[in-house]
Design an enzyme around this catalytic site. Sequence first.
Site, short mmCIF file in Angstrom:
data_model
loop_
_atom_site.label_atom_id
_atom_site.label_comp_id
_atom_site.label_asym_id
_atom_site.label_seq_id
_atom_site.Cartn_x
_atom_site.Cartn_y
_atom_site.Cartn_z
N SER A 1 0.77 -1.20 -0.23
CA SER A 1 -0.20 0.05 -0.06
C SER A 1 0.65 1.47 0.09
O SER A 1 0.23 2.24 -0.45
CB SER A 1 -0.97 -0.09 1.27
OG SER A 1 -1.92 -1.12 1.01
N HIS B 1 0.24 3.41 4.56
CA HIS B 1 -0.63 4.06 3.61
C HIS B 1 -0.31 5.71 3.66
O HIS B 1 -0.22 6.36 2.54
CB HIS B 1 -2.11 3.83 4.06
CG HIS B 1 -2.77 2.52 3.85
ND1 HIS B 1 -2.23 1.54 4.82
CD2 HIS B 1 -3.28 1.93 2.82
CE1 HIS B 1 -2.80 0.33 4.50
NE2 HIS B 1 -3.50 0.49 3.46
#
Length: 407
Positions: A281, A346
């Site tokens: 991610s 993230h």
Amino acid sequence: MGDRLPEPHASSSPAVAASSEAEEIEVLDSEDVLPMAAEDHWKALFDQFDPDNTGYISTEKFRSLLQRHGSELDPHKLEVLLALADSNSEGRICYQDFVNLMSNKRSNSFRQAILQGNRRLCSKALLEETGLSLSQRLIRHVAYETLPREIDRKWYYDSYTCCPPPWFMITITIVEVAFFLYNGVVLDRFVLQVSHPLYLKNALLYHPQLRAQAWRYLTYIFMHAGIEHLGLNVVLQLLVGVPLEMVHGAARISFVYVAGVVAGSLAVSVADMRAPVVGSSGGVYALVSAHLANIVMNWSGMKCQFKLLRMAVALICMSFEFGRAVWLRFHPSAYPPCPHPSFMAHLGGVMVGITLGVIILRNYEQRLQDQTLWWIFLSIYVIFVLFAIFWNIFAYSLLDLKLPPPP
């Protein structure tokens, strides 16, 4: 080769070529083909119009050269060359600009000469051209998906050869899927693999107790929490990453991706010190956030279809994946006292995307070292990496943090 131009009177001024407009333009042999010649041939061709080696020729001679050899050029490249000649207020063309153009390298000053020129590119837009093959339509589609300026889209359309292909994103995706399938067979689980008691024993994922093993700050991207985690990451990095790599090249896109991956794991080691990290991610969010930010910053210039709807879908998908990661992080762990993987990777990827990533995507075919913001953001990134390294060396012991036992 035809007769050489009569040499003008000696002069130290680079404007000699501009003042010799009445001299006869020599006839060039058919073997001097602009787009296929090597750089030394280009210089020999240029020197025929610059006998005093001033580094310049007049725009009139340059335009005559284009008229003689225009049929040998891609139509869009010829259009840019003519725009360069018409926009030059000094009445002369620099040899270096000529070489850069013919070798598909454009300086920042070259782009400004085109964009600020007096001549408007009046031919029809690339989108209006008909009779294109399937591959040509694909290249045109990618150009409109990623580039905000028509002149850049035409340039990319003429220059792209699919050699090399977008190998980086495809290779990364294949390896991630292969590792996931292997772990699925070994663990006999494909959904929420992260809940399996043996999951943390893998040598690839990042674990705070094993942070001295430096490869884990990168290799954690090959481990995913489950098929729901892998699926969304793979879709995003193929739909966004492959077109970006086709336009900007493997070197630049791999830099953004890897920088996002490293920033993601380091962000976890600083802000969520007890948690492990898995998944790609960080790299995916770096690419997607850079692409979305580039679209927003060039909203009027981006001509991709349904851009508002597609941005909304991309943001919903990213929000769903981020929400899943937050839920999993605070869900009761299957292997206490170690928590589930962190979601901070993230955010690390997003920060890389909206800084370094945006600078790269906004400077298609331009020298990044000429961009002040590039050096500012790169310096900030390097400072963060150095800070995180020292944090990992000293902070854990100074804070007397109780970490989960090693797997």
